[in-house]
Design an enzyme around this catalytic site. Sequence first.
Site, PDB file in Angstrom:
ATOM      1  N   ASN A  61       0.816  -1.823   0.229  1.00 18.67           N
ATOM      2  CA  ASN A  61      -0.321  -0.273  -0.218  1.00 18.67           C
ATOM      3  C   ASN A  61       0.633   1.263  -0.293  1.00 18.67           C
ATOM      4  OD1 ASN A  61      -2.313  -1.511  -0.017  1.00 18.67           O
ATOM      5  ND2 ASN A  61      -2.569  -1.753   2.257  1.00 18.67           N
ATOM      6  N   VAL A  62       1.602   1.613   1.165  1.00 16.44           N
ATOM      7  CA  VAL A  62       2.725   3.074   1.091  1.00 16.44           C
ATOM      8  C   VAL A  62       3.500   2.788   0.290  1.00 16.44           C
ATOM      9  CG1 VAL A  62       4.595   3.658   1.851  1.00 16.44           C
ATOM     10  CG2 VAL A  62       2.603   2.077   3.328  1.00 16.44           C
ATOM     11  N   HIS A  92       7.996   7.634  16.969  1.00 16.94           N
ATOM     12  CA  HIS A  92       6.816   7.582  15.991  1.00 16.94           C
ATOM     13  C   HIS A  92       6.088   5.995  16.125  1.00 16.94           C
ATOM     14  CE1 HIS A  92       4.018   7.241  12.524  1.00 16.94           C
ATOM     15  NE2 HIS A  92       4.366   6.073  12.265  1.00 16.94           N
ATOM     16  N   THR A 142      10.108   1.688   7.434  1.00 13.02           N
ATOM     17  CA  THR A 142       8.824  -0.015   8.367  1.00 13.02           C
ATOM     18  C   THR A 142       8.996   0.126   9.235  1.00 13.02           C
ATOM     19  OG1 THR A 142      10.449  -1.064   6.067  1.00 13.02           O
ATOM     20  CG2 THR A 142       9.528  -2.171   7.876  1.00 13.02           C
ATOM     21  N   ASP A 192       9.211  -5.558  -5.120  1.00  8.55           N
ATOM     22  CA  ASP A 192       8.174  -6.153  -4.077  1.00  8.55           C
ATOM     23  C   ASP A 192       8.872  -8.039  -3.982  1.00  8.55           C
ATOM     24  OD1 ASP A 192       5.611  -5.410  -1.786  1.00  8.55           O
ATOM     25  OD2 ASP A 192       6.125  -7.445  -2.556  1.00  8.55           O
TER      26      ASP A 192
END
Length: 306
Positions: free
Chosen positions: A10-11, A173, A117, A31
């Site tokens: 998605n990102v 984060h 990630t 990927d």
Amino acid sequence: MKISIIGAGNVGGLTAMRVAQDGLGDVFLIDIAPGLAQGKSLDMEDARSLLKINYNVTGSASIKDTEKSDIIVVTAGLARKPGMTREDLANKNALILKDICLTLRELAGDAIVIIVTNPLDLMTYFALKKTSFEPSRLFGMGVSLDTSRFANLIAKELKISPVDVEAYVIGIHGEGMLPLTRLCTINGVALDEFMQEDRVRDLAKRTVNRGAEIVSLLGSGSAYFAPSAAIAALVKAIAKDEKRTIPVSACLNGQYGLKDVCLGVPARIGSTGIEEILELDLNKEEKEILARSAETLRAQYKNITA
Ligand code: NAI
Ligand code: 2OP
């Protein structure tokens, strides 16, 4: 510019689209899942004649295609599910990152690397150790997303444009992030001129929980529209040598009284990556929160077995 995006989920997929449409360079989308990156890149190519933009996006299942990249974005890894924290992903994602980092060190030693990630600050530190890259050339995207979320919530509350809000979020984060409410301004005027303190505190709390709120609404996967916009802004700052101040997870070397830990702090970003880490004038309580965050991260890092 060769810009590689590792992880076409998605990102990564949406980041590839944004970076390509912004004309920032030739995009390589990679990927491990067979066909995924290739499929998404063909789909993106098919939009070129509609958008009237001639960008290049190449999909691949081989990490070797990152060779000689100028900028690399790492979005490979698991995303959290409802009820999970970002930290729950640490060991599995560290294993994924470990192999990627070894390849990057071998094939793209001059690249500037943006880690995405999760858990972000831990994975950024882990990637620094595994690649031995200069800390100015490898950093993480996390608090710029949190800052944008805080600005959005403030703007919605005041019914103004988010463009006029300057928000500040630093630190981890994650649940321990530090929204700096006293430094937030609307067109240069302090936020407390516009809003009661308890409302501001409430919006800060909602900012901390925003990622989890989105995860629980989506039911599967986590946020990607705003995250990809935050990544594209960093890629642009590097590609165009913008020298913009953007908060990133950076390895501190004495700044804020902390060393050898990655935490979200404002930094000037240009063609060489982090050109300078900026030190905000924090009060005693804020400094203590950052110091505690550093301790938490160090303890969590010790539990990573990859
Ligand atoms: P996703 O599940 O949609 O995509 C992840 C992709 O990584 C998958 O397509 C998977 O096949 C791929 N992958 C796994 N191992 C790989 C390897 N060794 N090489 C190449 N690709 C590999 O997940 P999504 O939503 O794209 O999120 C990705 C990561 O980014 C997650 O860890 C998530 O928590 C994190 N994230 C971080 C944000 C931040 O602010 N730092 C914001 C949003 C997501
Ligand atoms: C977020 O904050 C998943 O870290 C990501 O939405």
